[in-house]
Design a protein around this motif. Structure first.
Motif, PDB file in Angstrom:
ATOM      1  N   HIS A   1       7.609   0.272   5.198  1.00 54.30           N
ATOM      2  CA  HIS A   1       6.389   1.075   5.074  1.00 54.30           C
ATOM      3  C   HIS A   1       6.568   2.208   4.063  1.00 54.30           C
ATOM      4  CE1 HIS A   1       2.765   2.689   7.596  1.00 54.30           C
ATOM      5  NE2 HIS A   1       2.779   3.286   6.420  1.00 54.30           N
ATOM      6  N   SER A   2       7.556   3.036   4.284  1.00 50.99           N
ATOM      7  CA  SER A   2       7.756   4.194   3.412  1.00 50.99           C
ATOM      8  C   SER A   2       8.185   3.787   2.010  1.00 50.99           C
ATOM      9  CB  SER A   2       8.795   5.136   4.029  1.00 50.99           C
ATOM     10  OG  SER A   2       8.986   6.265   3.218  1.00 50.99           O
ATOM     11  N   GLY A   3       9.072   2.788   1.930  1.00 52.48           N
ATOM     12  CA  GLY A   3       9.539   2.350   0.617  1.00 52.48           C
ATOM     13  C   GLY A   3       8.408   1.817  -0.244  1.00 52.48           C
ATOM     14  N   TRP A   4       7.493   1.097   0.374  1.00 53.88           N
ATOM     15  CA  TRP A   4       6.345   0.567  -0.358  1.00 53.88           C
ATOM     16  C   TRP A   4       5.440   1.678  -0.854  1.00 53.88           C
ATOM     17  CZ3 TRP A   4       3.681  -2.713  -3.096  1.00 53.88           C
ATOM     18  CH2 TRP A   4       2.285  -2.689  -3.092  1.00 53.88           C
ATOM     19  N   GLU A   5       5.115   2.643   0.015  1.00 53.76           N
ATOM     20  CA  GLU A   5       4.197   3.695  -0.424  1.00 53.76           C
ATOM     21  C   GLU A   5       4.819   4.543  -1.524  1.00 53.76           C
ATOM     22  OE1 GLU A   5       4.809   7.687   2.211  1.00 53.76           O
ATOM     23  OE2 GLU A   5       3.099   6.423   2.690  1.00 53.76           O
TER      24      GLU A   5
ATOM     25  N   LEU B   1       5.774  -6.309   3.355  1.00 56.01           N
ATOM     26  CA  LEU B   1       6.419  -5.945   4.606  1.00 56.01           C
ATOM     27  C   LEU B   1       7.842  -6.486   4.660  1.00 56.01           C
ATOM     28  CD1 LEU B   1       3.311  -5.651   5.301  1.00 56.01           C
ATOM     29  CD2 LEU B   1       3.955  -6.218   7.645  1.00 56.01           C
ATOM     30  N   ASN B   2       8.109  -7.519   3.876  1.00 59.93           N
ATOM     31  CA  ASN B   2       9.388  -8.216   3.985  1.00 59.93           C
ATOM     32  C   ASN B   2      10.190  -8.264   2.693  1.00 59.93           C
ATOM     33  OD1 ASN B   2       8.932  -9.263   6.795  1.00 59.93           O
ATOM     34  ND2 ASN B   2       7.179 -10.223   5.788  1.00 59.93           N
ATOM     35  N   SER B   3       9.638  -7.720   1.632  1.00 65.21           N
ATOM     36  CA  SER B   3      10.318  -7.800   0.341  1.00 65.21           C
ATOM     37  C   SER B   3      10.310  -6.454  -0.373  1.00 65.21           C
ATOM     38  CB  SER B   3       9.630  -8.836  -0.553  1.00 65.21           C
ATOM     39  OG  SER B   3      10.201  -8.829  -1.849  1.00 65.21           O
ATOM     40  N   LYS B   4      11.441  -6.151  -1.030  1.00 67.45           N
ATOM     41  CA  LYS B   4      11.539  -4.957  -1.867  1.00 67.45           C
ATOM     42  C   LYS B   4      11.601  -5.333  -3.349  1.00 67.45           C
ATOM     43  CE  LYS B   4      14.098  -2.385   1.678  1.00 67.45           C
ATOM     44  NZ  LYS B   4      15.359  -1.637   1.989  1.00 67.45           N
ATOM     45  N   ASP B   5      11.418  -6.601  -3.631  1.00 67.26           N
ATOM     46  CA  ASP B   5      11.510  -7.067  -5.008  1.00 67.26           C
ATOM     47  C   ASP B   5      10.443  -6.402  -5.870  1.00 67.26           C
ATOM     48  OD1 ASP B   5      12.533  -9.299  -6.947  1.00 67.26           O
ATOM     49  OD2 ASP B   5      10.327  -9.392  -7.054  1.00 67.26           O
ATOM     50  N   HIS B   6      10.850  -5.854  -6.995  1.00 64.95           N
ATOM     51  CA  HIS B   6       9.934  -5.100  -7.845  1.00 64.95           C
ATOM     52  C   HIS B   6       8.780  -5.968  -8.331  1.00 64.95           C
ATOM     53  CE1 HIS B   6       8.669  -1.953 -10.666  1.00 64.95           C
ATOM     54  NE2 HIS B   6       8.492  -2.926 -11.542  1.00 64.95           N
ATOM     55  N   ASN B   7       9.073  -7.156  -8.816  1.00 66.59           N
ATOM     56  CA  ASN B   7       8.020  -8.003  -9.369  1.00 66.59           C
ATOM     57  C   ASN B   7       7.022  -8.433  -8.301  1.00 66.59           C
ATOM     58  OD1 ASN B   7       9.023  -7.913 -12.006  1.00 66.59           O
ATOM     59  ND2 ASN B   7      10.419  -9.623 -11.631  1.00 66.59           N
TER      60      ASN B   7
ATOM     61  N   PRO C   1      -1.241  -2.606   3.033  1.00 62.11           N
ATOM     62  CA  PRO C   1      -1.024  -3.731   3.942  1.00 62.11           C
ATOM     63  C   PRO C   1      -0.398  -3.368   5.288  1.00 62.11           C
ATOM     64  CG  PRO C   1      -0.456  -4.383   1.717  1.00 62.11           C
ATOM     65  CD  PRO C   1      -0.723  -2.902   1.676  1.00 62.11           C
ATOM     66  N   HIS C   2       0.468  -2.363   5.325  1.00 64.30           N
ATOM     67  CA  HIS C   2       1.070  -1.992   6.608  1.00 64.30           C
ATOM     68  C   HIS C   2       0.022  -1.506   7.600  1.00 64.30           C
ATOM     69  CE1 HIS C   2       4.555  -1.965   3.913  1.00 64.30           C
ATOM     70  NE2 HIS C   2       5.298  -2.159   4.996  1.00 64.30           N
ATOM     71  N   HIS C   3      -1.111  -1.066   7.097  1.00 61.06           N
ATOM     72  CA  HIS C   3      -2.142  -0.530   7.976  1.00 61.06           C
ATOM     73  C   HIS C   3      -3.138  -1.588   8.427  1.00 61.06           C
ATOM     74  CE1 HIS C   3      -1.604   3.942   8.181  1.00 61.06           C
ATOM     75  NE2 HIS C   3      -0.536   3.472   7.568  1.00 61.06           N
ATOM     76  N   THR C   4      -3.019  -2.801   7.909  1.00 60.71           N
ATOM     77  CA  THR C   4      -3.827  -3.904   8.429  1.00 60.71           C
ATOM     78  C   THR C   4      -2.956  -4.938   9.143  1.00 60.71           C
ATOM     79  OG1 THR C   4      -3.785  -4.914   6.219  1.00 60.71           O
ATOM     80  CG2 THR C   4      -5.724  -3.621   6.817  1.00 60.71           C
TER      81      THR C   4
END
Length: 334
Positions: free
Chosen positions: A243-247, A301-307, A232-235
């Motif tokens: 960005h990095s945390g998600w990947e 992009l806005n959440s780090k929530d695991h679920n 999603p960060h790339h669209t």
């Protein structure tokens, strides 16, 4: 300006990333081949076996080679930015060794769905700091660091105040390859903060064209780096905003959260059109993937929530695998 902000850069840019990790890019391709093997009646697996044999490979070796190609695109030494003052041309920022950014080549790996057509005439453009609608600290600091820097256009081209230290001619080679029917002029690439980088579907189309020309395994693998379109960060188009945390999360939970489960890939395949056998352009399919990640992935992009990450991951990862299956099905018919 650059000397002033250099002390702050390592802290913030240590989190920059180039989309899915390279390991994840490779895994997606390998899993796509495994899916084809598990579903020979609904995929072009039989032709894939023939292709592997003609290349002197087993299917497993072919999957590894294709996956390595998708992995390797992040390591391309094909994009140099040159200092506005020094004229020195480099392929990565000084702080690159302190972050997960591979090189400036990663700026070709976006497709901005927050905007319409770009300056080149593409339906969706690539990374362009001036056109971002979501951004963060990494985007801002990179633009400050690179303010006024230009794309390397070869010996005798644009230089800095103190000379022209061309390394590659990124405009005449890389940008020209990724232009793919769009229009361009070098004036677009004289200031980083307004550069309209070509989108990743053009990168993929260039390499897919090379595959069609000579059936190169490596070229086909390179084209499969287009799974960035399901990140999603790339669209949404930003180098920041988790960005990095998600990947890293995708890499770490790929198996335990069953992001690539067979039934999810099967369902995802129904969301993509097949490419007509006589069609050479795979970009409409790739843009479908980008549209899906843009519509479904903004949450990460806005959440780090695991679920919440699980929910998005179980959409974008199986669709990335399905997109690869669709491309491979077409490739095997050609």
């Amino acid at each position: 300006m650059k000397r002033i902000i250099i002390a702050a850069l390592p802290c913030l840019l240590a989190s920059q990333a180039q989309a899915f990790t390279q390991d994840t890019h490779k895994r997606i391709v390998v899993d796509a081949v495994a899916y084809m093997q598990a579903h020979p009646d609904t995929t072009q697996y039989g032709r894939l076996v023939q292709y592997a044999s003609q290349a002197g490979l087993t299917v497993d070796q072919l999957a590894e080679r294709l996956g390595q190609g998708a992995y390797d695109v992040d390591d391309f030494e094909d994009t140099y930015l040159c200092g506005a003052v020094t004229g020195d041309c480099v392929r990565a920022p000084l702080w690159g060794t302190l972050s997960s950014i591979v090189s400036y080549s990663s700026y070709w790996h976006f497709q901005n769905h927050t905007q319409g057509p770009d300056a080149h005439g593409n339906d969706f453009g690539g990374y362009n700091y001036d056109k971002l609608t979501v951004w963060g600290d990494v985007d801002n600091l990179a633009a400050s660091w690179l303010k006024g820097d230009h794309l390397d256009d070869g010996p005798g081209g644009k230089g800095g105040w103190f000379g022209d230290d061309s390394e590659y001619n990124s405009y005449g080679l890389t940008e020209a390859h990724y232009r793919q029917g769009s229009t361009s002029n070098y004036g677009m690439y004289q200031d980083f903060e307004t550069m309209p980088f070509q989108p990743i579907d053009n990168l993929a189309q260039y390499w897919y064209g090379r595959y069609l020309a000579n059936h190169s395994v490596d070229a086909l693998g390179f084209s499969l780096h287009s799974t960035d379109l399901l990140q999603p960060h790339h669209t949404w188009t930003t180098s920041a905003l988790n960005h990095s945390g998600w990947e890293s999360w995708v890499r770490d939970y790929y198996d335990s959260e069953q992001l690539a489960s067979d039934n999810l890939v099967t369902a995802a395949l129904d969301d993509f059109d097949s490419i007509a056998v006589d069609e050479d352009d795979i970009r409409p399919l790739l843009t479908q993937g980008g549209s899906l990640s843009y519509s479904q992935g903004g949450l990460v992009l806005n959440s780090k929530d695991h679920n919440e990450r699980v929910m998005v991951g179980r959409i974008v990862v199986p669709h990335a695998i399905a997109m690869v299956v669709k491309v491979l099905n077409h490739a095997m018919q050609r």
